[in-house]
Design a protein around this motif. Structure first.
Motif, mmCIF file in Angstrom:
data_model
loop_
_atom_site.group_PDB
_atom_site.id
_atom_site.type_symbol
_atom_site.label_atom_id
_atom_site.label_comp_id
_atom_site.label_asym_id
_atom_site.label_seq_id
_atom_site.Cartn_x
_atom_site.Cartn_y
_atom_site.Cartn_z
ATOM 1 N N ILE A 44 0.819 -1.209 0.000
ATOM 2 C CA ILE A 44 0.000 0.000 0.000
ATOM 3 C C ILE A 44 0.855 1.261 0.000
ATOM 4 O O ILE A 44 0.590 2.212 -0.728
ATOM 5 N N PHE A 45 1.904 1.289 0.810
ATOM 6 C CA PHE A 45 2.716 2.497 0.938
ATOM 7 C C PHE A 45 3.944 2.498 0.031
ATOM 8 O O PHE A 45 4.688 3.479 -0.008
ATOM 9 N N GLY A 46 4.173 1.395 -0.673
ATOM 10 C CA GLY A 46 5.283 1.340 -1.628
ATOM 11 C C GLY A 46 6.650 1.441 -0.980
ATOM 12 O O GLY A 46 7.544 2.108 -1.503
ATOM 13 N N ILE A 47 6.796 0.791 0.172
ATOM 14 C CA ILE A 47 8.097 0.786 0.844
ATOM 15 C C ILE A 47 8.601 -0.640 0.957
ATOM 16 O O ILE A 47 7.826 -1.589 0.899
ATOM 17 N N SER A 48 9.886 -0.787 1.100
ATOM 18 C CA SER A 48 10.469 -2.129 1.206
ATOM 19 C C SER A 48 10.330 -2.663 2.631
ATOM 20 O O SER A 48 10.088 -1.901 3.574
ATOM 21 N N TYR A 49 10.522 -3.958 2.752
ATOM 22 C CA TYR A 49 10.471 -4.593 4.073
ATOM 23 C C TYR A 49 11.560 -4.011 4.972
ATOM 24 O O TYR A 49 11.336 -3.748 6.148
ATOM 25 N N LYS A 58 13.329 2.407 14.795
ATOM 26 C CA LYS A 58 13.515 3.791 15.231
ATOM 27 C C LYS A 58 12.331 4.317 16.032
ATOM 28 O O LYS A 58 12.381 5.413 16.560
ATOM 29 N N GLY A 59 11.253 3.533 16.094
ATOM 30 C CA GLY A 59 10.072 3.955 16.836
ATOM 31 C C GLY A 59 9.212 4.963 16.089
ATOM 32 O O GLY A 59 8.407 5.666 16.694
ATOM 33 N N LEU A 60 9.361 5.024 14.770
ATOM 34 C CA LEU A 60 8.615 5.985 13.968
ATOM 35 C C LEU A 60 7.188 5.524 13.680
ATOM 36 O O LEU A 60 6.320 6.346 13.398
ATOM 37 N N ILE A 61 6.977 4.212 13.686
ATOM 38 C CA ILE A 61 5.631 3.692 13.455
ATOM 39 C C ILE A 61 5.255 2.753 14.587
ATOM 40 O O ILE A 61 6.099 2.071 15.168
ATOM 41 N N LYS A 83 3.366 11.421 8.838
ATOM 42 C CA LYS A 83 4.278 12.250 9.622
ATOM 43 C C LYS A 83 5.732 12.049 9.168
ATOM 44 O O LYS A 83 6.482 13.024 9.025
ATOM 45 N N ILE A 84 6.120 10.815 8.927
ATOM 46 C CA ILE A 84 7.496 10.516 8.513
ATOM 47 C C ILE A 84 7.821 11.213 7.190
ATOM 48 O O ILE A 84 8.857 11.848 7.049
ATOM 49 N N TYR A 85 6.938 11.096 6.223
ATOM 50 C CA TYR A 85 7.244 11.579 4.878
ATOM 51 C C TYR A 85 6.826 13.026 4.633
ATOM 52 O O TYR A 85 7.073 13.553 3.552
ATOM 53 N N ASN A 86 6.220 13.678 5.618
ATOM 54 C CA ASN A 86 5.862 15.086 5.449
ATOM 55 C C ASN A 86 6.631 16.014 6.374
ATOM 56 O O ASN A 86 6.400 17.214 6.357
ATOM 57 N N ASP A 87 7.497 15.485 7.191
ATOM 58 C CA ASP A 87 8.315 16.337 8.073
ATOM 59 C C ASP A 87 9.580 16.778 7.396
ATOM 60 O O ASP A 87 10.059 16.313 6.472
#
Length: 87
Positions: A44-49, A58-61, A83-87
Motif C-alpha cells: 500500500i505504501f510502496g516501501i520495502s520490508y 527507530k520507533g517511527l511507526i 508524519k514521517i514523509y511530510n516532516d
C-alpha cells in the motif's frame, strides 16, 4: 456475544500495546478490515520490508505482535507514515 467480547478485548490490547494517545475510538476499529500485515503495508505504501523494519526499530511507526506476526492498525499507521514523509 463471545466473539464480540473477544474482538473488544483484542482491540483494547492492540491499542494499549501501541501506547498511542490520539483519542482513537475503539468502536471505529474493525479488526477484520483495519489490521494490516507487513506485506500489506509494503504494498500500500510502496516501501520495502527493510524500510519498514527500520521505521519500527527507530520507533517511527506503531505496531504490535500477535504471536509471531507483526500487525499494524491502519488509522494509526497512516498517521505515522504521513508524519514521517511530510516532516
Amino acid at each position: 456475544m463471545k466473539k464480540r467480547l473477544q474482538s473488544e478485548e483484542a482491540k483494547k490490547i492492540a491499542i494499549s500495546s501501541l501506547g498511542y494517545d490520539h483519542g482513537i475510538n475503539l468502536d471505529d476499529i474493525d479488526l477484520t478490515r483495519d489490521l494490516m500485515t507487513d506485506k500489506e503495508v509494503e504494498k500500500i505504501f510502496g516501501i520495502s520490508y527493510r524500510t519498514l523494519c527500520n521505521h519500527r526499530k527507530k520507533g517511527l511507526i506503531k505496531y504490535f505482535k500477535m504471536g509471531s506476526k507483526t500487525m499494524y492498525i491502519k488509522q494509526i499507521l497512516t498517521m505515522d507514515i504521513l508524519k514521517i514523509y511530510n516532516d
